[in-house]
Design a protein around this motif. Structure first.
Motif, PDB file in Angstrom:
ATOM      1  N   THR A 122       0.843  -1.187   0.000  1.00 21.06           N
ATOM      2  CA  THR A 122       0.000   0.000   0.000  1.00 21.06           C
ATOM      3  C   THR A 122       0.880   1.238   0.000  1.00 21.06           C
ATOM      4  O   THR A 122       2.074   1.158   0.270  1.00 21.06           O
ATOM      5  CB  THR A 122      -0.934   0.018   1.237  1.00 21.06           C
ATOM      6  OG1 THR A 122      -1.730   1.191   1.193  1.00 21.06           O
ATOM      7  CG2 THR A 122      -0.156  -0.005   2.531  1.00 21.06           C
ATOM      8  N   ASN A 123       0.313   2.371  -0.314  1.00 23.11           N
ATOM      9  CA  ASN A 123       1.031   3.637  -0.210  1.00 23.11           C
ATOM     10  C   ASN A 123       0.564   4.421   1.009  1.00 23.11           C
ATOM     11  O   ASN A 123       0.951   5.564   1.200  1.00 23.11           O
ATOM     12  CB  ASN A 123       0.819   4.487  -1.473  1.00 23.11           C
ATOM     13  CG  ASN A 123       1.573   3.918  -2.650  1.00 23.11           C
ATOM     14  OD1 ASN A 123       2.662   3.370  -2.480  1.00 23.11           O
ATOM     15  ND2 ASN A 123       1.001   4.029  -3.835  1.00 23.11           N
ATOM     16  N   GLU A 124      -0.269   3.803   1.790  1.00 25.01           N
ATOM     17  CA  GLU A 124      -0.852   4.493   2.946  1.00 25.01           C
ATOM     18  C   GLU A 124      -0.086   4.138   4.226  1.00 25.01           C
ATOM     19  O   GLU A 124       0.034   2.971   4.589  1.00 25.01           O
ATOM     20  CB  GLU A 124      -2.323   4.082   3.093  1.00 25.01           C
ATOM     21  CG  GLU A 124      -3.054   4.790   4.191  1.00 25.01           C
ATOM     22  CD  GLU A 124      -4.508   4.336   4.297  1.00 25.01           C
ATOM     23  OE1 GLU A 124      -5.180   4.795   5.233  1.00 25.01           O
ATOM     24  OE2 GLU A 124      -4.968   3.548   3.466  1.00 25.01           O
ATOM     25  N   TYR A 125       0.433   5.173   4.873  1.00 27.19           N
ATOM     26  CA  TYR A 125       1.086   4.974   6.167  1.00 27.19           C
ATOM     27  C   TYR A 125       0.012   5.105   7.242  1.00 27.19           C
ATOM     28  O   TYR A 125      -0.799   6.023   7.211  1.00 27.19           O
ATOM     29  CB  TYR A 125       2.171   6.021   6.418  1.00 27.19           C
ATOM     30  CG  TYR A 125       3.299   6.004   5.414  1.00 27.19           C
ATOM     31  CD1 TYR A 125       3.634   4.849   4.726  1.00 27.19           C
ATOM     32  CD2 TYR A 125       4.035   7.136   5.164  1.00 27.19           C
ATOM     33  CE1 TYR A 125       4.667   4.827   3.812  1.00 27.19           C
ATOM     34  CE2 TYR A 125       5.075   7.130   4.250  1.00 27.19           C
ATOM     35  CZ  TYR A 125       5.392   5.967   3.578  1.00 27.19           C
ATOM     36  OH  TYR A 125       6.409   5.944   2.683  1.00 27.19           O
ATOM     37  N   LYS A 126       0.042   4.183   8.188  1.00 29.12           N
ATOM     38  CA  LYS A 126      -0.972   4.230   9.239  1.00 29.12           C
ATOM     39  C   LYS A 126      -0.530   3.376  10.420  1.00 29.12           C
ATOM     40  O   LYS A 126       0.343   2.526  10.310  1.00 29.12           O
ATOM     41  CB  LYS A 126      -2.322   3.747   8.723  1.00 29.12           C
ATOM     42  CG  LYS A 126      -2.297   2.352   8.095  1.00 29.12           C
ATOM     43  CD  LYS A 126      -3.608   2.036   7.425  1.00 29.12           C
ATOM     44  CE  LYS A 126      -3.468   0.769   6.572  1.00 29.12           C
ATOM     45  NZ  LYS A 126      -4.653   0.507   5.797  1.00 29.12           N
ATOM     46  N   GLU A 127      -1.151   3.657  11.531  1.00 32.44           N
ATOM     47  CA  GLU A 127      -0.988   2.821  12.711  1.00 32.44           C
ATOM     48  C   GLU A 127      -2.283   2.058  12.909  1.00 32.44           C
ATOM     49  O   GLU A 127      -3.370   2.634  12.856  1.00 32.44           O
ATOM     50  CB  GLU A 127      -0.682   3.666  13.945  1.00 32.44           C
ATOM     51  CG  GLU A 127       0.700   4.265  13.936  1.00 32.44           C
ATOM     52  CD  GLU A 127       1.054   4.904  15.270  1.00 32.44           C
ATOM     53  OE1 GLU A 127       0.367   4.630  16.276  1.00 32.44           O
ATOM     54  OE2 GLU A 127       2.021   5.673  15.289  1.00 32.44           O
ATOM     55  N   LEU A 128      -2.163   0.769  13.101  1.00 29.17           N
ATOM     56  CA  LEU A 128      -3.330  -0.075  13.312  1.00 29.17           C
ATOM     57  C   LEU A 128      -3.316  -0.584  14.746  1.00 29.17           C
ATOM     58  O   LEU A 128      -2.320  -1.144  15.202  1.00 29.17           O
ATOM     59  CB  LEU A 128      -3.315  -1.259  12.342  1.00 29.17           C
ATOM     60  CG  LEU A 128      -3.311  -0.899  10.857  1.00 29.17           C
ATOM     61  CD1 LEU A 128      -3.074  -2.137  10.008  1.00 29.17           C
ATOM     62  CD2 LEU A 128      -4.617  -0.233  10.471  1.00 29.17           C
ATOM     63  N   ASN A 129      -4.397  -0.348  15.436  1.00 29.49           N
ATOM     64  CA  ASN A 129      -4.516  -0.767  16.831  1.00 29.49           C
ATOM     65  C   ASN A 129      -5.761  -1.621  17.002  1.00 29.49           C
ATOM     66  O   ASN A 129      -6.696  -1.538  16.207  1.00 29.49           O
ATOM     67  CB  ASN A 129      -4.624   0.451  17.756  1.00 29.49           C
ATOM     68  CG  ASN A 129      -3.357   1.266  17.757  1.00 29.49           C
ATOM     69  OD1 ASN A 129      -2.347   0.826  18.296  1.00 29.49           O
ATOM     70  ND2 ASN A 129      -3.396   2.438  17.142  1.00 29.49           N
ATOM     71  N   GLY A 130      -5.763  -2.402  18.037  1.00 29.24           N
ATOM     72  CA  GLY A 130      -6.936  -3.219  18.328  1.00 29.24           C
ATOM     73  C   GLY A 130      -6.744  -3.991  19.613  1.00 29.24           C
ATOM     74  O   GLY A 130      -5.804  -3.754  20.368  1.00 29.24           O
ATOM     75  N   ILE A 131      -7.643  -4.917  19.813  1.00 31.97           N
ATOM     76  CA  ILE A 131      -7.601  -5.746  21.011  1.00 31.97           C
ATOM     77  C   ILE A 131      -7.710  -7.208  20.593  1.00 31.97           C
ATOM     78  O   ILE A 131      -8.565  -7.573  19.789  1.00 31.97           O
ATOM     79  CB  ILE A 131      -8.743  -5.387  21.981  1.00 31.97           C
ATOM     80  CG1 ILE A 131      -8.555  -3.947  22.479  1.00 31.97           C
ATOM     81  CG2 ILE A 131      -8.807  -6.365  23.150  1.00 31.97           C
ATOM     82  CD1 ILE A 131      -9.680  -3.435  23.339  1.00 31.97           C
ATOM     83  N   VAL A 132      -6.830  -8.020  21.155  1.00 25.31           N
ATOM     84  CA  VAL A 132      -6.893  -9.474  20.980  1.00 25.31           C
ATOM     85  C   VAL A 132      -7.495 -10.040  22.261  1.00 25.31           C
ATOM     86  O   VAL A 132      -7.026  -9.749  23.355  1.00 25.31           O
ATOM     87  CB  VAL A 132      -5.499 -10.071  20.719  1.00 25.31           C
ATOM     88  CG1 VAL A 132      -5.567 -11.592  20.670  1.00 25.31           C
ATOM     89  CG2 VAL A 132      -4.909  -9.518  19.430  1.00 25.31           C
ATOM     90  N   THR A 133      -8.556 -10.815  22.109  1.00 29.84           N
ATOM     91  CA  THR A 133      -9.260 -11.379  23.256  1.00 29.84           C
ATOM     92  C   THR A 133      -9.109 -12.895  23.257  1.00 29.84           C
ATOM     93  O   THR A 133      -9.306 -13.540  22.224  1.00 29.84           O
ATOM     94  CB  THR A 133     -10.758 -11.028  23.192  1.00 29.84           C
ATOM     95  OG1 THR A 133     -10.906  -9.616  23.075  1.00 29.84           O
ATOM     96  CG2 THR A 133     -11.494 -11.507  24.424  1.00 29.84           C
ATOM     97  N   LEU A 134      -8.758 -13.427  24.414  1.00 32.02           N
ATOM     98  CA  LEU A 134      -8.742 -14.877  24.612  1.00 32.02           C
ATOM     99  C   LEU A 134      -9.923 -15.228  25.512  1.00 32.02           C
ATOM    100  O   LEU A 134      -9.964 -14.812  26.670  1.00 32.02           O
ATOM    101  CB  LEU A 134      -7.450 -15.343  25.284  1.00 32.02           C
ATOM    102  CG  LEU A 134      -6.121 -14.987  24.630  1.00 32.02           C
ATOM    103  CD1 LEU A 134      -4.978 -15.587  25.433  1.00 32.02           C
ATOM    104  CD2 LEU A 134      -6.067 -15.450  23.201  1.00 32.02           C
ATOM    105  N   ASN A 135     -10.885 -15.943  24.970  1.00 34.42           N
ATOM    106  CA  ASN A 135     -12.005 -16.432  25.770  1.00 34.42           C
ATOM    107  C   ASN A 135     -11.674 -17.852  26.194  1.00 34.42           C
ATOM    108  O   ASN A 135     -11.598 -18.758  25.365  1.00 34.42           O
ATOM    109  CB  ASN A 135     -13.316 -16.410  24.976  1.00 34.42           C
ATOM    110  CG  ASN A 135     -13.822 -15.010  24.788  1.00 34.42           C
ATOM    111  OD1 ASN A 135     -13.871 -14.240  25.728  1.00 34.42           O
ATOM    112  ND2 ASN A 135     -14.198 -14.667  23.563  1.00 34.42           N
ATOM    113  N   VAL A 136     -11.460 -18.025  27.492  1.00 39.46           N
ATOM    114  CA  VAL A 136     -11.080 -19.325  28.040  1.00 39.46           C
ATOM    115  C   VAL A 136     -12.335 -19.963  28.630  1.00 39.46           C
ATOM    116  O   VAL A 136     -12.956 -19.384  29.532  1.00 39.46           O
ATOM    117  CB  VAL A 136      -9.981 -19.171  29.111  1.00 39.46           C
ATOM    118  CG1 VAL A 136      -9.553 -20.526  29.639  1.00 39.46           C
ATOM    119  CG2 VAL A 136      -8.791 -18.395  28.554  1.00 39.46           C
TER     120      VAL A 136
END
Length: 144
Positions: A122-136
């Motif tokens: 891509t030519n787009e600079y960006k920061e990608l954030n999120g949450i990873v969830t572990l359901n036990v």
């Protein structure tokens, strides 16, 4: 007589529903939910980050695309088998892959759960954030 049969049928149905609800709830019970912040930087240079406060995938070069992999270590400290379901949310979710099936973890077993971020060129600079969830969850049907 008809009223008695209706009441008896209604009470039987209510008891059966309560019983089935208890069985369903007890068959797969959430033991814990673990949340991790996740981050990847799409930029013009490659970078690494080994901080432990998030799952950092580092920097991926935008024009080339790329892949960054990390693992989450989980130890089942329970005295029963658990199942883990991994889910990602936020900006990073479309780019993050994790095991699709429930991961079975025996008591006192330590596992590595692989996580991978793949960015297409891509030519787009960006920061990608999120949450990873572990359901036990505890699985009573396949329990040790």
């Amino acid at each position: 007589m008809n009223t008695k049969n209706t009441i008896l049928t209604l009470l039987t149905t209510i008891v059966a529903c309560i019983f089935l609800t208890i069985i369903a709830y007890n068959s797969v019970v959430v033991v814990e939910t673990i949340y991790f912040d996740a981050h990847v930087n799409v930029s013009d240079r490659l970078g690494f980050n080994n901080d432990i406060d998030k799952i950092y995938f580092g920097s991926v070069i935008a024009q080339m695309g790329g892949v960054s992999e990390r693992a989450v270590i989980y130890m089942n400290t329970n005295n029963f088998t658990v199942m883990i379901k991994v889910k990602a949310t936020g900006d990073i979710a479309p780019y993050l892959t994790a095991p699709k099936q429930d991961i079975i973890v025996e008591p006192q077993e330590i596992i590595k759960i692989p996580l991978k971020v793949q960015i297409l060129p891509t030519n787009e600079y960006k920061e990608l954030n999120g949450i990873v969830t572990l359901n036990v969850k505890r699985d009573l049907f396949n329990n040790n």
